[in-house]
Write a protein that holds these residues in place. Structure first.
Motif, mmCIF file in Angstrom:
data_model
loop_
_atom_site.group_PDB
_atom_site.id
_atom_site.type_symbol
_atom_site.label_atom_id
_atom_site.label_comp_id
_atom_site.label_asym_id
_atom_site.label_seq_id
_atom_site.Cartn_x
_atom_site.Cartn_y
_atom_site.Cartn_z
ATOM 1 N N HIS A 140 0.844 -1.191 0.000
ATOM 2 C CA HIS A 140 0.000 0.000 0.000
ATOM 3 C C HIS A 140 0.883 1.246 0.000
ATOM 4 O O HIS A 140 1.636 1.470 0.928
ATOM 5 N N MET A 141 0.810 1.991 -1.089
ATOM 6 C CA MET A 141 1.654 3.190 -1.242
ATOM 7 C C MET A 141 3.134 2.835 -1.082
ATOM 8 O O MET A 141 3.931 3.597 -0.546
ATOM 9 N N GLY A 142 3.494 1.607 -1.531
ATOM 10 C CA GLY A 142 4.885 1.168 -1.455
ATOM 11 C C GLY A 142 5.271 0.516 -0.149
ATOM 12 O O GLY A 142 6.403 0.041 -0.003
ATOM 13 N N ASN A 143 4.356 0.449 0.810
ATOM 14 C CA ASN A 143 4.646 -0.133 2.125
ATOM 15 C C ASN A 143 3.898 -1.455 2.301
ATOM 16 O O ASN A 143 2.779 -1.614 1.810
ATOM 17 N N PRO A 144 4.495 -2.423 2.996
ATOM 18 C CA PRO A 144 3.840 -3.717 3.193
ATOM 19 C C PRO A 144 2.598 -3.589 4.070
ATOM 20 O O PRO A 144 2.561 -2.792 5.007
ATOM 21 N N LEU A 145 1.601 -4.400 3.741
ATOM 22 C CA LEU A 145 0.346 -4.383 4.477
ATOM 23 C C LEU A 145 -0.228 -5.787 4.461
ATOM 24 O O LEU A 145 -0.064 -6.527 3.488
ATOM 25 N N GLU A 146 -0.910 -6.174 5.534
ATOM 26 C CA GLU A 146 -1.520 -7.487 5.638
ATOM 27 C C GLU A 146 -2.989 -7.323 6.002
ATOM 28 O O GLU A 146 -3.317 -6.546 6.911
ATOM 29 N N ILE A 147 -3.848 -8.023 5.266
ATOM 30 C CA ILE A 147 -5.281 -7.948 5.533
ATOM 31 C C ILE A 147 -5.834 -9.358 5.689
ATOM 32 O O ILE A 147 -5.569 -10.234 4.865
ATOM 33 N N LYS A 148 -6.617 -9.554 6.735
ATOM 34 C CA LYS A 148 -7.279 -10.834 6.957
ATOM 35 C C LYS A 148 -8.759 -10.666 6.665
ATOM 36 O O LYS A 148 -9.410 -9.742 7.169
ATOM 37 N N ALA A 149 -9.312 -11.552 5.820
ATOM 38 C CA ALA A 149 -10.716 -11.479 5.439
ATOM 39 C C ALA A 149 -11.369 -12.846 5.554
ATOM 40 O O ALA A 149 -10.726 -13.879 5.330
ATOM 41 N N LYS A 150 -12.646 -12.841 5.885
ATOM 42 C CA LYS A 150 -13.394 -14.102 5.919
ATOM 43 C C LYS A 150 -13.678 -14.591 4.501
ATOM 44 O O LYS A 150 -13.721 -15.794 4.249
ATOM 45 N N ILE A 151 -13.882 -13.621 3.584
ATOM 46 C CA ILE A 151 -14.124 -13.935 2.174
ATOM 47 C C ILE A 151 -13.349 -12.953 1.309
ATOM 48 O O ILE A 151 -13.318 -11.753 1.595
ATOM 49 N N VAL A 152 -12.718 -13.452 0.261
ATOM 50 C CA VAL A 152 -12.058 -12.613 -0.741
ATOM 51 C C VAL A 152 -12.828 -12.734 -2.051
ATOM 52 O O VAL A 152 -13.190 -13.837 -2.470
ATOM 53 N N ILE A 153 -13.088 -11.589 -2.682
ATOM 54 C CA ILE A 153 -13.686 -11.565 -4.021
ATOM 55 C C ILE A 153 -12.623 -11.073 -4.986
ATOM 56 O O ILE A 153 -12.170 -9.929 -4.898
ATOM 57 N N GLY A 154 -12.197 -11.939 -5.895
ATOM 58 C CA GLY A 154 -11.192 -11.574 -6.883
ATOM 59 C C GLY A 154 -11.846 -10.945 -8.099
ATOM 60 O O GLY A 154 -12.585 -11.605 -8.828
ATOM 61 N N ALA A 155 -11.583 -9.659 -8.306
ATOM 62 C CA ALA A 155 -12.111 -8.926 -9.463
ATOM 63 C C ALA A 155 -10.943 -8.229 -10.143
ATOM 64 O O ALA A 155 -11.032 -7.056 -10.513
ATOM 65 N N ASP A 156 -9.852 -8.961 -10.280
ATOM 66 C CA ASP A 156 -8.581 -8.365 -10.704
ATOM 67 C C ASP A 156 -8.261 -8.591 -12.183
ATOM 68 O O ASP A 156 -7.093 -8.634 -12.565
ATOM 69 N N GLY A 157 -9.303 -8.699 -13.018
ATOM 70 C CA GLY A 157 -9.110 -8.636 -14.461
ATOM 71 C C GLY A 157 -8.710 -9.936 -15.120
ATOM 72 O O GLY A 157 -8.556 -10.976 -14.469
ATOM 73 N N PRO A 158 -8.516 -9.883 -16.448
ATOM 74 C CA PRO A 158 -8.256 -11.107 -17.219
ATOM 75 C C PRO A 158 -6.956 -11.810 -16.862
ATOM 76 O O PRO A 158 -6.831 -13.013 -17.075
ATOM 77 N N GLU A 159 -5.978 -11.081 -16.332
ATOM 78 C CA GLU A 159 -4.724 -11.723 -15.920
ATOM 79 C C GLU A 159 -4.750 -12.060 -14.428
ATOM 80 O O GLU A 159 -3.722 -12.120 -13.761
#
Length: 393
Positions: A140-159
């Motif tokens: 995030h803005m060049g700095n490491p960040l960790e996020i914990k989620a119960k559910i992830v929705i991947g909407a990150d495009g064709p690749e």
């Protein structure tokens, strides 16, 4: 470490709709996007249907509408054209050419108003699934960040990397990924005002070329090709097209966009424990015309609704999330199967055959046109189409 109920990775139209509907369902949702500016750079011709926006309850706004479309001109290799005008036929699949840089922000703002949190310039770099959720490593803005989620929705495009990280089978063969290149141009001399032009044949092997007007003499001019059908890049084909096509010979580019477009239809696997994929990442692109905004937004809505329901249930298992797969198959995937067959048929046609079909279309009468209706007319005018597509109707 940050914690949230649902993490949406990717803030395109599908991701923003997923975030909005997750929040509307009462879950805590965070949406991240790797770009500094949501909506830029654009990676499509920017066309959407009026009916699609209406179904999704998105009210048209002049701020993100570049032009209104009421005609479609289909051009065969020898220049024979079929003009579909809404004064003569009902055009159910056209409507507006957007300003995606404004439209995408508009959808993200709607998600925020519904209660979603948003973080830009935030790149997901890895993901690990545990017993109680998914931990995602980001920058995030060049700095490491960790996020914990119960559910992830991947909407990150064709690749999409999210699907691969979750071991979903989302890989595509070269014949199922269009390589696309597009200029936004000024000085385009279009045949008809408010008219999309689609140009078929060897000008774009495995795909087609397009002109989507954005007002006056401005237009998106691009094409898509299959790499297994040409030794040239999409960009090389685009340069040749704009140099030779009458409408663009005096035009100048002000923006270049390139990217991939998945045209194999809906992926077979869209869910696993704690995770859904949607939009282009899930193959929610019409295999026939390459359009994916409305279908991606539809998938995003469903993803948000199912994710919020799972959070309320306290059950994030693949079994409980499978309803998403079933609804997407019914609302998106089933129609895509027909369009995939039609795409395979069109790829088998020579330039001469395309010219003959265009001539036959001009001699036919019809009072309604949608992709399905076009295919029905195609079956009537082409014996070859009858053999290959007749069973679909």
């Amino acid at each position: 470490m940050l914690e949230t109920d649902v993490l949406v990775i990717g803030a395109g139209p599908a991701g923003s709709m997923a975030a909005k509907h997750t929040a509307m369902g009462g879950a805590k949702v965070l949406m991240v996007d790797k770009k500094s500016e949501i909506g830029a750079p654009k990676r499509c011709a920017e066309g959407v249907s009026k009916d699609g926006l209406k179904r999704l309850e998105v009210t048209p706004d002049p701020r993100w509408i570049a032009s209104e479309i009421n005609k479609v001109r289909l051009v065969s290799p020898n220049g024979t054209d079929v003009l579909l005008d809404e004064e003569k036929v009902k055009l159910s699949e056209v409507g507006y050419v957007l300003e995606r840089k404004v439209f995408d922000k508009h959808l993200a703002m709607d998600a925020a108003r519904a209660g979603a949190q948003i973080m830009v310039k935030t790149l997901a770099t890895s993901m690990k699934t545990g017993k109680n959720g998914i931990t995602v490593q980001l920058e995030h803005m060049g700095n490491p960040l960790e996020i914990k989620a119960k559910i992830v929705i991947g909407a990150d495009g064709p690749e999409s990397r999210v699907g691969r990280w979750a071991n979903l089978k989302t890989g595509l063969k070269p014949g199922n990924m269009e390589s696309c290149a597009q200029f936004e141009m000024v000085g385009v001399e279009m045949e008809q005002f408010g008219c999309i032009e689609l140009i078929f044949g060897s000008v774009a092997p495995g795909g087609y070329a397009w002109i989507f007007p954005k007002g006056d003499d401005m237009a998106n001019v691009g094409l898509g090709v299959l790499s297994n059908r040409t030794e040239k890049t999409a960009y090389q084909h685009l340069l040749e097209f704009v140099d030779e096509y009458p409408a663009t010979q005096n035009a100048q580019p002000v923006e270049l966009n390139v990217g991939g477009d998945p045209v194999a239809g809906l992926h077979k696997e869209l869910v696993t424990d704690h995770l859904l994929i949607t939009g282009d990442a899930a193959g929610m692109v019409n295999p026939l015309d390459g359009g994916g905004i409305i279908s991606g937004m539809t998938g995003g809505c469903i993803a948000g609704e199912i994710a919020a329901k799972a959070i309320a249930d306290g059950d994030y298992s693949k079994k409980n999330l499978k309803e998403y797969q079933e609804r997407c198959q019914k609302e998106i995937g089933d129609s895509f199967k027909k369009y995939l067959k039609a795409k395979e048929y069109l790829l088998s046609l020579s330039d001469d055959e395309l010219d003959s079909i265009a001539k036959a279309f001009n001699e036919s009468d019809f009072d309604r046109i949608s992709p399905t209706d076009l295919l029905k007319v195609l079956v009537k005018v082409s014996p070859k189409a009858m053999l290959k597509l007749g069973k679909l109707f």
